[in-house]
Enzyme design. Structure first.
Site, mmCIF file in Angstrom:
data_model
loop_
_atom_site.group_PDB
_atom_site.id
_atom_site.type_symbol
_atom_site.label_atom_id
_atom_site.label_comp_id
_atom_site.label_asym_id
_atom_site.label_seq_id
_atom_site.Cartn_x
_atom_site.Cartn_y
_atom_site.Cartn_z
ATOM 1 N N ASP A 1 -7.564 6.997 15.293
ATOM 2 C CA ASP A 1 -8.323 7.067 16.556
ATOM 3 C C ASP A 1 -8.024 5.836 17.413
ATOM 4 O OD1 ASP A 1 -9.732 5.189 15.116
ATOM 5 O OD2 ASP A 1 -11.696 6.124 15.387
ATOM 6 N N SER A 2 -7.200 4.918 16.868
ATOM 7 C CA SER A 2 -6.681 3.818 17.688
ATOM 8 C C SER A 2 -5.880 4.357 18.865
ATOM 9 C CB SER A 2 -5.813 2.875 16.846
ATOM 10 O OG SER A 2 -4.835 3.588 16.118
ATOM 11 N N ASP B 1 -7.477 11.056 11.487
ATOM 12 C CA ASP B 1 -8.543 10.049 11.477
ATOM 13 C C ASP B 1 -9.778 10.633 12.163
ATOM 14 O OD1 ASP B 1 -9.613 7.581 10.970
ATOM 15 O OD2 ASP B 1 -8.617 6.562 12.645
ATOM 16 N N LYS C 1 -9.224 10.775 7.151
ATOM 17 C CA LYS C 1 -9.739 9.433 6.843
ATOM 18 C C LYS C 1 -11.045 9.239 7.593
ATOM 19 C CE LYS C 1 -8.205 5.487 8.940
ATOM 20 N NZ LYS C 1 -9.454 5.007 9.567
ATOM 21 N N GLU D 1 -14.342 6.144 8.156
ATOM 22 C CA GLU D 1 -14.743 4.748 7.963
ATOM 23 C C GLU D 1 -16.114 4.670 7.287
ATOM 24 O OE1 GLU D 1 -14.581 2.630 11.695
ATOM 25 O OE2 GLU D 1 -12.556 3.325 12.135
ATOM 26 N N GLU E 1 -8.864 -2.897 5.555
ATOM 27 C CA GLU E 1 -8.376 -3.519 6.787
ATOM 28 C C GLU E 1 -8.968 -4.921 6.930
ATOM 29 O OE1 GLU E 1 -8.851 -1.198 10.354
ATOM 30 O OE2 GLU E 1 -8.237 -2.849 11.650
HETATM 31 O O1 KIV Z 1 -7.290 4.233 14.090
HETATM 32 C C1 KIV Z 1 -6.509 3.602 13.390
HETATM 33 O O2 KIV Z 1 -5.313 3.434 13.678
HETATM 34 C C2 KIV Z 1 -7.036 3.019 12.179
HETATM 35 C C3 KIV Z 1 -6.284 1.850 11.671
HETATM 36 C C4 KIV Z 1 -6.807 0.629 12.325
HETATM 37 C C5 KIV Z 1 -6.353 1.775 10.234
HETATM 38 O O3 KIV Z 1 -8.037 3.428 11.686
#
Ligand code: KIV
Length: 288
Positions: free
Chosen positions: A48-49, A87, A117, A119, A186
């Site tokens: 989600d970056s 993500d 994934k 968090e 991270e």
């Molecule tokens: O969104 C993303 O790219 C991430 C990384 C910072 C691990 O979650």
């Protein structure tokens, strides 16, 4: 078409068992995915970056499920054999177990992901367990979790003190018990990462800025190639300054169009003389 064999969970655990490091990068688009596939990447995270790297926001929070699905579909088209992780964006799993299952399912059904994934630690273990029970592999994410950046007090190392490190270690165990196949650490100190990696029995550990002792490494693609103009984190290694190459090329283009050195004959298409004469004749006839 890719000649590579599809990367699967057994492929990944086999590498771990043999002590071979797992390679992982972020990716958000088709051409980059194509190159990563050619390079032999094991795992890709459509993070989600992308809210920051692709859409220009100053945090990951504005990424939506629809943004994530669209980009993940493009990545899958470019990298058919990598282990592809979607993500889960902000508030796509926090509200309830049911929300988590539904959105994880979208990644699998609409974007051909291999895993998702999310968090969070102990407090998200029920989401992890429920999604795993639905048949979807889950990677956990501990340490600096960007969706909680406000609560964490900024983008800073997590687990430097013993108490905080202990909480991260407890969360790692909770995620493992909930069935996570992997955990991303991270910006956690290398010693903490090592302790967690040594204690992992049913999952493997990936490091992002957390040192060399994990089972594998992750970098943010844009940081590796100077493609994020706002900053490059200390932990990133820059493998090439693609940003500079692109900027130089853009400046040359502006200069060449401005001074008429672009385009040259190889950059356009000619009409044969006869056809042109005929066109002029037709124009005359039609009195235009
Ligand atoms: O969104 C993303 O790219 C991430 C990384 C910072 C691990 O979650």
């Amino acid at each position: 078409m890719s000649e590579r064999k599809k990367v699967t969970l057994p492929t990944l655990f086999d590498k771990v068992a043999k002590g071979l490091p797992i390679t992982m990068l972020t990716c958000y688009d088709y051409p980059t995915a194509y190159f990563q596939e050619q390079a032999g990447m094991d795992m890709i995270l459509v993070g989600d970056s992308l809210a920051m790297t692709m859409l220009g926001y100053d945090s990951t929070l504005p990424a939506t499920m629809d943004d994530m699905i669209r980009h993940t579909q493009a990545v899958r088209r470019g990298a058919p054999s990598v282990w592809l992780i979607g993500d889960m964006p902000y508030m796509s799993y926090q509200p309830s177990v049911e929300t988590a299952i539904r959105n994880a399912g979208r990644f699998m059904a609409e974007a051909s992901c291999d895993a998702i994934k999310l968090e969070g630690g102990v407090e998200m273990a029920d989401r992890v367990a429920a999604v795993v029970r639905s048949g979807i592999p889950v990677m956990g994410h501990l340490g600096l979790t960007p969706q909680s950046v406000s609560a964490l007090g900024g983008f800073r190392v997590q687990g430097k003190g013993a108490q905080q490190a202990m909480r991260i270690m407890e969360s790692a165990k909770a995620l493992e018990e909930a069935g996570a196949y992997a955990i991303l650490l991270e910006m956690v100190p290398d010693r903490v990462c090592r302790l967690i990696t040594e204690r992992a029995e049913k999952c493997f550990i990936i490091s992002l800025g957390s040192g060399p002792h994990a089972h594998g490494q992750l970098l943010i693609y844009h940081d590796m190639f100077g493609l994020y103009p706002n900053f490059t984190p200390k932990m990133a290694k820059v493998y090439g300054d693609a940003g500079k190459v692109i900027l130089d090329g853009l400046k040359r283009y502006v200069a060449e169009v401005s001074d008429h050195t672009f385009p040259q004959p190889e950059n356009w298409f000619r009409m044969p003389d006869e056809a042109y004469e005929e066109l002029l004749r037709l124009l005359k006839q039609s009195k235009r």
